[in-house]
Motif scaffolding. Structure first.
Motif, PDB file in Angstrom:
ATOM      1  N   ILE A 189       0.840  -1.204   0.000  1.00 32.54           N
ATOM      2  CA  ILE A 189       0.000   0.000   0.000  1.00 32.54           C
ATOM      3  C   ILE A 189       0.875   1.254   0.000  1.00 32.54           C
ATOM      4  CG2 ILE A 189      -1.677   1.333   1.343  1.00 32.54           C
ATOM      5  CD1 ILE A 189      -2.769  -1.412   2.315  1.00 32.54           C
ATOM      6  N   ALA A 190       1.881   1.284   0.856  1.00 33.37           N
ATOM      7  CA  ALA A 190       2.774   2.445   0.923  1.00 33.37           C
ATOM      8  C   ALA A 190       3.612   2.567  -0.351  1.00 33.37           C
ATOM      9  CB  ALA A 190       3.678   2.346   2.146  1.00 33.37           C
ATOM     10  N   GLY A 191       3.963   1.433  -0.949  1.00 35.26           N
ATOM     11  CA  GLY A 191       4.694   1.456  -2.219  1.00 35.26           C
ATOM     12  C   GLY A 191       3.874   2.070  -3.333  1.00 35.26           C
ATOM     13  N   ALA A 192       2.570   1.805  -3.330  1.00 28.71           N
ATOM     14  CA  ALA A 192       1.700   2.427  -4.326  1.00 28.71           C
ATOM     15  C   ALA A 192       1.668   3.945  -4.133  1.00 28.71           C
ATOM     16  CB  ALA A 192       0.291   1.842  -4.228  1.00 28.71           C
ATOM     17  N   ALA A 193       1.655   4.391  -2.886  1.00 25.53           N
ATOM     18  CA  ALA A 193       1.689   5.837  -2.615  1.00 25.53           C
ATOM     19  C   ALA A 193       3.027   6.439  -3.047  1.00 25.53           C
ATOM     20  CB  ALA A 193       1.445   6.105  -1.133  1.00 25.53           C
ATOM     21  N   LEU A 194       4.120   5.746  -2.714  1.00 25.24           N
ATOM     22  CA  LEU A 194       5.463   6.203  -3.107  1.00 25.24           C
ATOM     23  C   LEU A 194       5.581   6.292  -4.622  1.00 25.24           C
ATOM     24  CD1 LEU A 194       8.506   6.741  -2.441  1.00 25.24           C
ATOM     25  CD2 LEU A 194       8.805   4.264  -2.502  1.00 25.24           C
ATOM     26  N   GLY A 195       5.186   5.215  -5.297  1.00 24.94           N
ATOM     27  CA  GLY A 195       5.245   5.209  -6.758  1.00 24.94           C
ATOM     28  C   GLY A 195       4.335   6.244  -7.381  1.00 24.94           C
ATOM     29  N   GLY A 212       7.111  12.849 -12.290  1.00 27.48           N
ATOM     30  CA  GLY A 212       7.948  12.485 -13.431  1.00 27.48           C
ATOM     31  C   GLY A 212       9.276  11.858 -13.037  1.00 27.48           C
ATOM     32  N   ASN A 213       9.372  11.323 -11.838  1.00 31.84           N
ATOM     33  CA  ASN A 213      10.633  10.762 -11.355  1.00 31.84           C
ATOM     34  C   ASN A 213      10.617   9.242 -11.190  1.00 31.84           C
ATOM     35  OD1 ASN A 213      12.330  13.166 -10.857  1.00 31.84           O
ATOM     36  ND2 ASN A 213      10.599  13.721  -9.570  1.00 31.84           N
ATOM     37  N   LEU A 214       9.570   8.575 -11.619  1.00 27.95           N
ATOM     38  CA  LEU A 214       9.487   7.130 -11.451  1.00 27.95           C
ATOM     39  C   LEU A 214      10.565   6.416 -12.259  1.00 27.95           C
ATOM     40  CD1 LEU A 214       7.968   4.811 -10.123  1.00 27.95           C
ATOM     41  CD2 LEU A 214       6.437   4.787 -12.088  1.00 27.95           C
ATOM     42  N   ARG A 215      10.888   6.924 -13.424  1.00 26.90           N
ATOM     43  CA  ARG A 215      11.899   6.273 -14.269  1.00 26.90           C
ATOM     44  C   ARG A 215      13.290   6.302 -13.650  1.00 26.90           C
ATOM     45  NH1 ARG A 215      14.505  10.500 -16.123  1.00 26.90           N
ATOM     46  NH2 ARG A 215      13.369  12.375 -16.616  1.00 26.90           N
ATOM     47  N   ILE A 216      13.538   7.265 -12.758  1.00 27.31           N
ATOM     48  CA  ILE A 216      14.850   7.379 -12.123  1.00 27.31           C
ATOM     49  C   ILE A 216      15.151   6.133 -11.292  1.00 27.31           C
ATOM     50  CG2 ILE A 216      16.177   8.681 -10.410  1.00 27.31           C
ATOM     51  CD1 ILE A 216      14.760  11.184 -11.406  1.00 27.31           C
ATOM     52  N   VAL A 217      14.127   5.540 -10.681  1.00 27.30           N
ATOM     53  CA  VAL A 217      14.322   4.344  -9.860  1.00 27.30           C
ATOM     54  C   VAL A 217      14.901   3.216 -10.708  1.00 27.30           C
ATOM     55  CG1 VAL A 217      13.158   2.626  -8.427  1.00 27.30           C
ATOM     56  CG2 VAL A 217      12.461   5.014  -8.306  1.00 27.30           C
ATOM     57  N   ALA A 218      14.343   3.002 -11.887  1.00 24.37           N
ATOM     58  CA  ALA A 218      14.848   1.948 -12.768  1.00 24.37           C
ATOM     59  C   ALA A 218      16.174   2.342 -13.409  1.00 24.37           C
ATOM     60  CB  ALA A 218      13.822   1.612 -13.845  1.00 24.37           C
ATOM     61  N   ASP A 219      16.367   3.632 -13.678  1.00 26.24           N
ATOM     62  CA  ASP A 219      17.618   4.090 -14.286  1.00 26.24           C
ATOM     63  C   ASP A 219      18.820   3.821 -13.390  1.00 26.24           C
ATOM     64  OD1 ASP A 219      16.270   4.961 -16.521  1.00 26.24           O
ATOM     65  OD2 ASP A 219      16.270   7.085 -15.946  1.00 26.24           O
ATOM     66  N   VAL A 220      18.629   3.850 -12.083  1.00 26.88           N
ATOM     67  CA  VAL A 220      19.718   3.575 -11.148  1.00 26.88           C
ATOM     68  C   VAL A 220      20.279   2.182 -11.380  1.00 26.88           C
ATOM     69  CG1 VAL A 220      20.232   3.174  -8.695  1.00 26.88           C
ATOM     70  CG2 VAL A 220      18.954   5.196  -9.389  1.00 26.88           C
ATOM     71  N   TYR A 221      19.407   1.247 -11.734  1.00 28.04           N
ATOM     72  CA  TYR A 221      19.815  -0.142 -11.962  1.00 28.04           C
ATOM     73  C   TYR A 221      20.093  -0.431 -13.430  1.00 28.04           C
ATOM     74  CZ  TYR A 221      18.205  -0.869  -7.232  1.00 28.04           C
ATOM     75  OH  TYR A 221      18.041  -0.802  -5.873  1.00 28.04           O
ATOM     76  N   GLY A 222      20.006   0.570 -14.274  1.00 27.33           N
ATOM     77  CA  GLY A 222      20.238   0.377 -15.695  1.00 27.33           C
ATOM     78  C   GLY A 222      19.092  -0.330 -16.387  1.00 27.33           C
ATOM     79  N   LEU A 223      17.910  -0.216 -15.833  1.00 25.97           N
ATOM     80  CA  LEU A 223      16.729  -0.856 -16.399  1.00 25.97           C
ATOM     81  C   LEU A 223      15.780   0.206 -16.927  1.00 25.97           C
ATOM     82  CD1 LEU A 223      16.070  -3.407 -13.517  1.00 25.97           C
ATOM     83  CD2 LEU A 223      17.167  -3.885 -15.708  1.00 25.97           C
ATOM     84  N   GLY A 224      14.848  -0.218 -17.730  1.00 24.51           N
ATOM     85  CA  GLY A 224      13.836   0.692 -18.236  1.00 24.51           C
ATOM     86  C   GLY A 224      12.503  -0.015 -18.282  1.00 24.51           C
ATOM     87  N   GLY A 225      11.473   0.742 -18.538  1.00 24.39           N
ATOM     88  CA  GLY A 225      10.151   0.164 -18.667  1.00 24.39           C
ATOM     89  C   GLY A 225       9.325   0.321 -17.416  1.00 24.39           C
ATOM     90  N   VAL A 226       8.044   0.444 -17.618  1.00 26.03           N
ATOM     91  CA  VAL A 226       7.108   0.688 -16.532  1.00 26.03           C
ATOM     92  C   VAL A 226       7.060  -0.487 -15.559  1.00 26.03           C
ATOM     93  CG1 VAL A 226       4.673   1.112 -16.012  1.00 26.03           C
ATOM     94  CG2 VAL A 226       5.724   2.221 -17.966  1.00 26.03           C
ATOM     95  N   VAL A 227       7.106  -1.701 -16.057  1.00 24.87           N
ATOM     96  CA  VAL A 227       7.043  -2.873 -15.183  1.00 24.87           C
ATOM     97  C   VAL A 227       8.246  -2.907 -14.249  1.00 24.87           C
ATOM     98  CG1 VAL A 227       7.055  -5.395 -15.122  1.00 24.87           C
ATOM     99  CG2 VAL A 227       5.658  -4.203 -16.810  1.00 24.87           C
ATOM    100  N   ASN A 228       9.429  -2.640 -14.775  1.00 26.79           N
ATOM    101  CA  ASN A 228      10.628  -2.604 -13.936  1.00 26.79           C
ATOM    102  C   ASN A 228      10.563  -1.474 -12.917  1.00 26.79           C
ATOM    103  OD1 ASN A 228      11.882  -4.813 -15.136  1.00 26.79           O
ATOM    104  ND2 ASN A 228      12.858  -3.548 -16.700  1.00 26.79           N
TER     105      ASN A 228
END
Length: 165
Positions: A26-32, A39-55
């Protein structure tokens, strides 16, 4: 000893695990949601070198689980402490008090992970110097909301799952 609780102090009961996972989702849904809205959700995946909404969402929920477990340990420690002020000792029963502890925990997460931890880790890995502290307001608000939501939901879910045992 109550039914369903662990015999060892260091291993959580199944109710604690279920409550932690549910509150973290529940808290993860709020965080995301905050990260997505800013517009910063992609930064989380970029840290790991990943892309895409699912990642992106998978990583947000994984980080929520990782951040939720220490919070539960802290709140549980407060409830067992002998020299802990009463509001902190009772925070595991009150959504308001636990949300207040969660706000503090969210600020602590931001300072240790975003402001100082990430620049040191990236500097160590890449060999480049990064500015410390990092001032990223969006992640600050997102982690404050994560802590407050996790803290507010944890006592509610705990009592809900305790009643169903």
């Amino acid at each position: 000893m109550a039914y369903g609780q662990s015999r060892r102090r260091d291993s959580p009961s199944p109710v604690t695990v279920l409550t932690t996972v549910t509150a973290a989702l529940i808290a993860g849904a709020a965080l995301g949601g905050v990260l997505y809205a800013t517009g910063n959700l992609r930064i989380v995946a970029d840290v790991y070198g990943l892309g895409g909404v699912v990642n992106e969402w998978t990583l947000v929920f994984c980080h929520s689980l990782l951040a939720g477990a220490p919070f539960v340990a802290i709140v549980t420690g407060f409830s067992r402490g002998q020299r802990v002020p009463r509001p902190l000792a009772e925070s595991h029963r009150s959504s308001f008090l636990c949300a207040c502890v969660g706000l503090s925990y969210g600020a602590l997460l931001w300072v240790t992970v975003v402001a100082y931890g990430a620049p040191f880790a990236f500097g160590f890995i890449t060999g480049n110097a990064y500015p410390v502290p990092v001032h990223h307001r969006e992640s600050f608000y997102a982690l404050l909301l994560f802590g407050a939501v996790f803290g507010a939901w944890y006592p509610l879910l705990r009592s809900f799952f305790d009643e169903r045992r």
